[in-house]
Design a protein around this motif. Structure first.
Motif, PDB file in Angstrom:
ATOM      1  N   THR A 197      -8.957 -24.823  38.222  1.00  0.00           N
ATOM      2  CA  THR A 197      -8.232 -24.711  37.151  1.00  0.00           C
ATOM      3  C   THR A 197      -6.917 -25.281  37.339  1.00  0.00           C
ATOM      4  O   THR A 197      -6.217 -25.307  36.242  1.00  0.00           O
ATOM      5  N   MET A 200      -6.962 -28.083  35.473  1.00  0.00           N
ATOM      6  CA  MET A 200      -7.652 -28.337  33.874  1.00  0.00           C
ATOM      7  C   MET A 200      -6.663 -28.169  33.011  1.00  0.00           C
ATOM      8  O   MET A 200      -6.833 -28.001  32.347  1.00  0.00           O
ATOM      9  N   PRO A 211      -9.043 -26.407  23.263  1.00  0.00           N
ATOM     10  CA  PRO A 211      -8.368 -26.099  24.286  1.00  0.00           C
ATOM     11  C   PRO A 211      -7.592 -26.224  26.017  1.00  0.00           C
ATOM     12  O   PRO A 211      -8.029 -25.763  26.677  1.00  0.00           O
ATOM     13  N   ILE A 218      -9.211 -23.345  28.091  1.00  0.00           N
ATOM     14  CA  ILE A 218      -9.743 -24.079  29.304  1.00  0.00           C
ATOM     15  C   ILE A 218      -8.535 -24.079  30.301  1.00  0.00           C
ATOM     16  O   ILE A 218      -8.566 -23.321  31.082  1.00  0.00           O
ATOM     17  N   MET A 222      -9.466 -19.803  31.173  1.00  0.00           N
ATOM     18  CA  MET A 222     -10.606 -20.001  31.730  1.00  0.00           C
ATOM     19  C   MET A 222      -9.832 -20.011  33.150  1.00  0.00           C
ATOM     20  O   MET A 222     -10.237 -18.959  34.197  1.00  0.00           O
TER      21      MET A 222
END
Length: 253
Positions: A197, A200, A211, A218, A222
């Motif tokens: 993460t 990301m 995103p 994302i 997320m």
């Protein structure tokens, strides 16, 4: 006639209820700072500072100024409280580091975990708070400077990558190498997803929409969902570890 003192081992081992209630009191206090701190963290960042969910990165300068002005009071209250209570995070991190030191790994893992999170807290928490507090301090400030503070605050909050990724990597490796079964191995795999993460969130410096922007599905949502799962697992596992830990256990330096 000489007096005698009982040396019955059972008597020596017996403890009054008051003494038993004090066993591991420091560990219990440290543990309960974790849910309390994250409850306050949620209140500060969501309804007060309005940083979660993140405001959009593609706002115009005037829209940013309007956002800061409309939430000026709650930003000051929320981030003012944060600057007071943020130290409680160190107690939580110290408790996790203590459990790492109980593992069959070197203490360097515990020290690395503490230092990585301490360094990460500067941009990931304090810099964000100070940026927004500075933006609200003078309403007549140049709108472009307010927009700059807004961007810097949000970028550091969502995009503080390396230090947190290092802390998660250290924790995951310690769990994998541990033979004392302080934490179950499946928690190491969840911790690895925490590293994912962080990676990301890297594209937030390139995108203002979609995103991979700092409010994207994302880069933010997320990662936030995985962090929530990880944190819930951590709290449960820490509770069990503290409960199982012997009161007289000597932890390596």
């Amino acid at each position: 006639m000489s007096s005698t003192t009982s040396t019955d081992p059972d008597v020596e081992r017996a403890q009054p209820p008051a003494a038993k209630s004090r066993e591991k009191l420091d560990l219990r206090i440290a543990f309960w700072t974790i849910p309390v701190y994250y409850l306050l963290f949620g209140i500060i960042f969501v309804p007060l500072a309005h940083v979660m969910p993140p405001p959009k990165p593609g706002l115009s300068t005037q829209q940013i100024v309007d956002f800061v002005e409309s939430h000026s009071l709650t930003i000051k209250i929320g981030f003012g409280i944060l600057l007071v209570v943020v130290g409680f995070a160190t107690v939580a991190n110290a408790l996790i580091a203590l459990q790492i030191k109980r593992m069959s790994v070197g203490s360097v893992f515990a020290y690395s975990y503490i230092v990585a999170l301490a360094v990460g807290a500067l941009p990931g928490c304090l810099f964000c708070a100070l940026s927004f507090l500075t933006a609200t301090l003078r309403p007549d400030r140049d709108p472009r400077i307010i927009a700059l503070l807004y961007d810097m605050g949000m970028m550091t909050f969502v995009g503080s990558l390396g230090c947190f990724a290092t802390a998660y990597l250290v924790l995951a490796l310690a769990i994998f190498l541990d033979k004392n079964e302080i934490f179950p191995k499946w928690f190491a795999y969840i911790t690895i997803w925490q590293i994912v993460t962080e990676l990301m969130a890297a594209p937030i410096f390139l995108f203002t929409d979609g995103p991979f922007a700092w409010d994207g599905s994302i880069s933010f949502w997320m990662g936030t969902a995985i962090f929530g799962i990880w944190e819930c697992c951590l709290i449960v596992l820490l509770y069990r570890a503290v409960k199982r830990q012997p009161a007289d256990e000597r932890v390596p330096d």
